[in-house]
Design a protein around this motif. Structure first.
Motif, mmCIF file in Angstrom:
data_model
loop_
_atom_site.group_PDB
_atom_site.id
_atom_site.type_symbol
_atom_site.label_atom_id
_atom_site.label_comp_id
_atom_site.label_asym_id
_atom_site.label_seq_id
_atom_site.Cartn_x
_atom_site.Cartn_y
_atom_site.Cartn_z
ATOM 1 N N ALA A 449 -18.346 17.625 -40.912
ATOM 2 C CA ALA A 449 -19.398 16.609 -40.858
ATOM 3 C C ALA A 449 -18.774 15.243 -40.595
ATOM 4 C CB ALA A 449 -20.173 16.589 -42.175
ATOM 5 N N GLY A 450 -19.257 14.556 -39.558
ATOM 6 C CA GLY A 450 -18.757 13.236 -39.212
ATOM 7 C C GLY A 450 -17.519 13.228 -38.350
ATOM 8 N N GLU A 451 -16.946 14.389 -38.055
ATOM 9 C CA GLU A 451 -15.707 14.459 -37.296
ATOM 10 C C GLU A 451 -15.966 14.438 -35.790
ATOM 11 O OE1 GLU A 451 -11.686 17.285 -37.007
ATOM 12 O OE2 GLU A 451 -13.531 18.054 -37.911
ATOM 13 N N SER A 452 -15.016 13.872 -35.058
ATOM 14 C CA SER A 452 -15.067 13.858 -33.602
ATOM 15 C C SER A 452 -13.820 14.503 -33.035
ATOM 16 C CB SER A 452 -15.166 12.427 -33.068
ATOM 17 O OG SER A 452 -16.390 11.829 -33.435
ATOM 18 N N LYS A 453 -13.980 15.166 -31.903
ATOM 19 C CA LYS A 453 -12.849 15.740 -31.193
ATOM 20 C C LYS A 453 -13.062 15.567 -29.696
ATOM 21 C CE LYS A 453 -11.590 19.462 -34.432
ATOM 22 N NZ LYS A 453 -11.474 20.943 -34.592
ATOM 23 N N ILE A 454 -11.951 15.526 -28.986
ATOM 24 C CA ILE A 454 -11.990 15.494 -27.527
ATOM 25 C C ILE A 454 -11.592 16.875 -27.025
ATOM 26 C CG2 ILE A 454 -10.952 14.548 -25.435
ATOM 27 C CD1 ILE A 454 -10.477 11.957 -26.947
ATOM 28 N N THR A 455 -12.383 17.441 -26.150
ATOM 29 C CA THR A 455 -12.014 18.698 -25.514
ATOM 30 C C THR A 455 -11.666 18.435 -24.061
ATOM 31 O OG1 THR A 455 -12.687 20.966 -24.996
ATOM 32 C CG2 THR A 455 -14.399 19.295 -24.890
ATOM 33 N N LYS A 456 -10.658 19.128 -23.577
ATOM 34 C CA LYS A 456 -10.236 18.998 -22.181
ATOM 35 C C LYS A 456 -10.440 20.328 -21.470
ATOM 36 C CE LYS A 456 -6.821 15.413 -23.203
ATOM 37 N NZ LYS A 456 -5.386 15.012 -23.127
ATOM 38 N N ILE A 457 -11.178 20.291 -20.390
ATOM 39 C CA ILE A 457 -11.513 21.496 -19.642
ATOM 40 C C ILE A 457 -11.041 21.322 -18.205
ATOM 41 C CG2 ILE A 457 -13.406 22.953 -18.805
ATOM 42 C CD1 ILE A 457 -14.931 22.215 -21.358
ATOM 43 N N PHE A 458 -10.335 22.321 -17.701
ATOM 44 C CA PHE A 458 -9.762 22.257 -16.359
ATOM 45 C C PHE A 458 -10.536 23.171 -15.413
ATOM 46 C CE2 PHE A 458 -6.840 21.785 -13.024
ATOM 47 C CZ PHE A 458 -6.450 23.030 -12.548
ATOM 48 N N ILE A 459 -10.887 22.657 -14.234
ATOM 49 C CA ILE A 459 -11.574 23.417 -13.194
ATOM 50 C C ILE A 459 -10.639 23.485 -11.993
ATOM 51 C CG2 ILE A 459 -13.636 23.592 -11.755
ATOM 52 C CD1 ILE A 459 -15.050 21.777 -13.807
ATOM 53 N N ASP A 460 -10.130 24.676 -11.680
ATOM 54 C CA ASP A 460 -9.127 24.781 -10.616
ATOM 55 C C ASP A 460 -9.763 24.680 -9.229
ATOM 56 O OD1 ASP A 460 -10.170 27.301 -9.922
ATOM 57 O OD2 ASP A 460 -8.710 28.361 -11.141
ATOM 58 N N ASN A 461 -8.916 24.620 -8.213
ATOM 59 C CA ASN A 461 -9.407 24.398 -6.848
ATOM 60 C C ASN A 461 -10.288 25.532 -6.340
ATOM 61 O OD1 ASN A 461 -8.304 21.820 -6.264
ATOM 62 N ND2 ASN A 461 -6.280 22.734 -5.984
ATOM 63 N N HIS A 462 -10.042 26.747 -6.820
ATOM 64 C CA HIS A 462 -10.903 27.848 -6.392
ATOM 65 C C HIS A 462 -12.331 27.640 -6.899
ATOM 66 C CE1 HIS A 462 -12.122 31.851 -5.166
ATOM 67 N NE2 HIS A 462 -12.636 32.023 -6.370
ATOM 68 N N ASP A 463 -12.459 27.194 -8.147
ATOM 69 C CA ASP A 463 -13.788 26.946 -8.698
ATOM 70 C C ASP A 463 -14.424 25.693 -8.116
ATOM 71 O OD1 ASP A 463 -14.105 29.171 -10.264
ATOM 72 O OD2 ASP A 463 -13.223 28.275 -12.056
ATOM 73 N N LEU A 464 -13.639 24.895 -7.401
ATOM 74 C CA LEU A 464 -14.184 23.736 -6.698
ATOM 75 C C LEU A 464 -14.524 24.071 -5.253
ATOM 76 C CD1 LEU A 464 -11.706 20.991 -7.986
ATOM 77 C CD2 LEU A 464 -14.087 21.302 -8.682
ATOM 78 N N SER A 465 -14.406 25.365 -4.906
ATOM 79 C CA SER A 465 -14.646 25.805 -3.536
ATOM 80 C C SER A 465 -15.935 26.603 -3.425
ATOM 81 C CB SER A 465 -13.472 26.674 -3.058
ATOM 82 O OG SER A 465 -12.248 25.986 -3.157
ATOM 83 N N TYR A 466 -16.447 26.704 -2.219
ATOM 84 C CA TYR A 466 -17.608 27.526 -1.916
ATOM 85 C C TYR A 466 -17.222 28.490 -0.796
ATOM 86 C CZ TYR A 466 -18.246 24.711 2.305
ATOM 87 O OH TYR A 466 -18.057 24.104 3.526
ATOM 88 N N PHE A 467 -17.976 29.584 -0.657
ATOM 89 C CA PHE A 467 -17.663 30.561 0.380
ATOM 90 C C PHE A 467 -18.402 30.197 1.661
ATOM 91 C CE2 PHE A 467 -17.827 34.604 2.677
ATOM 92 C CZ PHE A 467 -16.501 35.000 2.571
ATOM 93 N N ASP A 468 -17.629 29.878 2.679
ATOM 94 C CA ASP A 468 -18.176 29.495 3.978
ATOM 95 C C ASP A 468 -18.390 30.763 4.812
ATOM 96 O OD1 ASP A 468 -18.907 28.332 6.331
ATOM 97 O OD2 ASP A 468 -16.973 27.403 6.752
ATOM 98 N N VAL A 469 -19.635 31.103 5.098
ATOM 99 C CA VAL A 469 -19.935 32.349 5.804
ATOM 100 C C VAL A 469 -19.522 32.292 7.270
ATOM 101 C CG1 VAL A 469 -21.811 32.987 4.250
ATOM 102 C CG2 VAL A 469 -22.300 31.566 6.247
ATOM 103 N N GLU A 470 -19.294 31.096 7.814
ATOM 104 C CA GLU A 470 -18.851 30.986 9.203
ATOM 105 C C GLU A 470 -17.356 31.283 9.338
ATOM 106 O OE1 GLU A 470 -20.005 27.264 10.843
ATOM 107 O OE2 GLU A 470 -22.161 27.650 10.654
#
Length: 583
Positions: A449-470
């Motif tokens: 109760a009353g505590e704070s924390k920082i969480t760090k989450i990493f998103i790699d380049n593959h998850d920043l990509s989309y599949f280009d059907v062309e």
């Protein structure tokens, strides 16, 4: 594992395009592909397409499959006939051996023991913990939970057959008593199952609370039992499993999303007789909830296993603060993009197929509801707690290896609890016909109760990509901006920040895309624009949920994956986040 079904008319176990061209070549999958049980009916098309292991090996049910397989010596026969090359066999063998080394199974491998006693104190405690942590608190009006005698609760009515001891049957192909698991070949031979009534009765004695029960699903009897109690808990269920077993007219898949055994009628009758009614649902997934506005509390308990009764009791009495979140969107059946088709008889394979057209494309789950502007009953990731959390100070930085995200979470309530911050991502505008937001990461962090924390989450380049059907490959956008959202579920994302697609470049809200003060403290109108138009968003008074809730012990846990790093802040952090709830 390759499934039984066909994709575009070609069975998964014979689909070279899926198994080899995409999975192994384009996605560079290094493991092996095994079949589902008895999914393979040939050697040329299946092994030639890229299947590596045929399970369980024989053509039919039973242990006598040696020399009676679709594979076996027939693989060498095909090699000798030049149907596929020797390299295909070498590839399958190497993939299996490689996986054994990866799992450290090649050295000091223990003897196989199918009769080891799993009923140890450690396993019992683990089952209970997992069951309790899996409970999802869907509604808790007037802080009706947790149960405490100090809340003027002196008498509890436990109602419904689902609260009673389980009747054991082959492959759990019945729904009689509390529901620990679905039916089918993957079921467990339980040593025991703790029923909710027994566990609640035992725990209530510690609080000197009286427990009365009605172990049937009859509406009239349930209402009678509930009318004089200070609190009524109704246990209801729905079940499903594999198609080879039919239970109460349901062949594998459920015939509907309604509760079984007239559960809706039972809840309606009890709620009419007792204004303090709580519903506990044991089911494999979403059910219709016409009683949503008639009861004060709802807990989705899923299928919790042998410690079922103890797990739900720990949550009901506050010994464990609920921290489960929905892994899917909960809505009426007609709101989903694809439905189940029911055939009079099972298809026999070959050319006999039931055709499903997945016209929704990428827009599945919460993506569909965002695209169509449909308000779900409960959003993807939804789950309440006995405490409250605030999210603040969202920061993002695009680097060469991917997107680095951090967010501060503060427990603003009076008891310890586990928060589950979630990160969603919108792609740059150059990516067309794409979901408005995509779930990209989460963390689970225990906060006093009353505590704070920082969480760090990493998103790699593959998850920043989309599949280009062309180009037929995954592409990371090189221009434009991503929008990063943070919050507690798919419809409660109060924080957002923009960041350039290029590493090291500045986002619109500051250096390296850090959110500025105005963005993190965005007003209600700005956030509403990011949600479907028919969302009803309202600001919540910061003190409205700060009911006095005490707990003897709250189970502490923190589950973090390799890509997540949680930093503890010893002193509380001041935050000014507007919290919102979707109704």
């Amino acid at each position: 594992m390759a499934a039984y079904n066909a994709v575009n008319g070609t069975y998964s176990v014979q689909n070279k395009r899926l198994l080899t061209d995409y999975l192994k070549d384009k996605l560079e999958f290094q493991g092996f592909v095994m079949s589902d049980w008895w999914a393979i009916y040939d050697v040329e098309k299946s092994f030639g397409a890229g299947m590596d292991m045929n399970m369980p090996g024989g053509k039919y049910w039973g242990p006598n499959f040696i020399g009676d397989s679709f594979w076996g010596e027939h693989i060498q026969e095909c090699i000798d006939k030049d149907i596929f090359p020797q390299e295909r066999l070498d590839d399958a063998v190497l993939r299996i051996i490689r996986s054994l080394y990866k799992a450290e199974q090649m050295d000091d491998y223990p003897d196989v023991n199918l009769y080891v006693d799993t009923n140890t104190k450690e396993n019992i405690a683990l089952n209970r913990k997992v069951g309790a942590d899996s409970n999802v608190l869907l509604k808790n009006d007037d802080a009706i939970l947790p149960i405490k005698k100090t809340n003027k609760i002196k008498k509890i009515a436990v109602i419904g057959k689902d609260s009673m001891p389980t009747k054991f049957c082959s492959d759990l192909g019945c729904a009689d008593g509390t529901l620990p698991l679905g039916w089918g070949s993957g079921t467990t031979d339980f040593k025991y199952i703790v029923d909710p009534l027994s566990a609640i009765s035992k725990r209530a004695k510690k609080e000197d609370i009286e427990v009365v029960s009605y172990g049937k699903d009859d509406a009239k009897g349930g209402a009678e039992a509930a009318k004089d109690a200070d609190l009524a808990i109704v246990f209801v269920q729905a079940d499903s499993g594999e198609e080879y077993v039919t239970v109460e007219g349901n062949k594998g898949d459920r015939q509907s999303l309604d509760l079984w055994h007239d559960g809706n009628e039972l809840i309606d009758a009890v709620a009419s007789a007792n204004k303090n009614t709580i519903v506990v649902i044991h089911a494999p997934g979403p059910v219709n909830v016409p009683f949503l506005d008639k009861v004060k509390g709802i807990v989705f308990a899923g299928m919790p296993g042998q410690e079922s009764g103890n797990a739900i009791t720990d949550v009901l009495f506050g010994d464990v603060n609920p921290s489960g979140h929905l892994p899917y969107t909960w809505a009426p059946r007609e709101d989903y993009p694809t439905d189940v088709k029911y055939d009079a008889a099972l298809q026999g394979g070959g050319e006999e197929k039931t055709q499903y057209d997945y016209n929704e494309g990428l827009f599945v789950g919460y993506r569909w509801f965002d695209k169509k502007g449909i308000e779900p009953t409960f959003a993807f990731g939804y789950g309440l707690s006995y405490t409250t959390f605030e999210y603040s100070d969202l920061k993002v930085e695009m680097k060469e290896d991917g997107l680095h995200v951090s967010v501060t979470v503060t427990n603003t309530g009076s008891v310890a609890g586990a928060a589950v911050p979630m990160i969603f991502l919108s792609f740059p505008d150059v990516v067309k016909d794409y979901p408005s937001r995509l779930f990209k990461g989460f963390d689970k962090m225990m906060l006093e109760a009353g505590e704070s924390k920082i969480t760090k989450i990493f998103i790699d380049n593959h998850d920043l990509s989309y599949f280009d059907v062309e180009s037929m490959k995954f592409v990371k956008p090189e221009e434009g901006e991503y929008t990063v959202f943070a919050g507690s579920n798919a419809r409660d994302l109060p924080l957002k920040v923009n960041v350039s697609a290029n590493a090291g470049e500045t986002g619109e809200n500051g250096e390296t895309g850090e959110a500025d003060e105005n963005n993190n403290e965005s007003d209600a109108e700005e956030d509403i624009g990011d949600l479907p138009e028919n969302d009803d968003v309202k600001e919540v008074d910061e003190d409205s949920n700060d009911e006095e809730v005490t707990t003897d012990s709250v189970e502490e846990e923190a589950s973090n994956t390799e890509k997540k790093n949680t930093t503890v802040i010893k002193k509380p952090i001041k935050t000014k986040t507007i919290r919102k709830c979707i109704i």
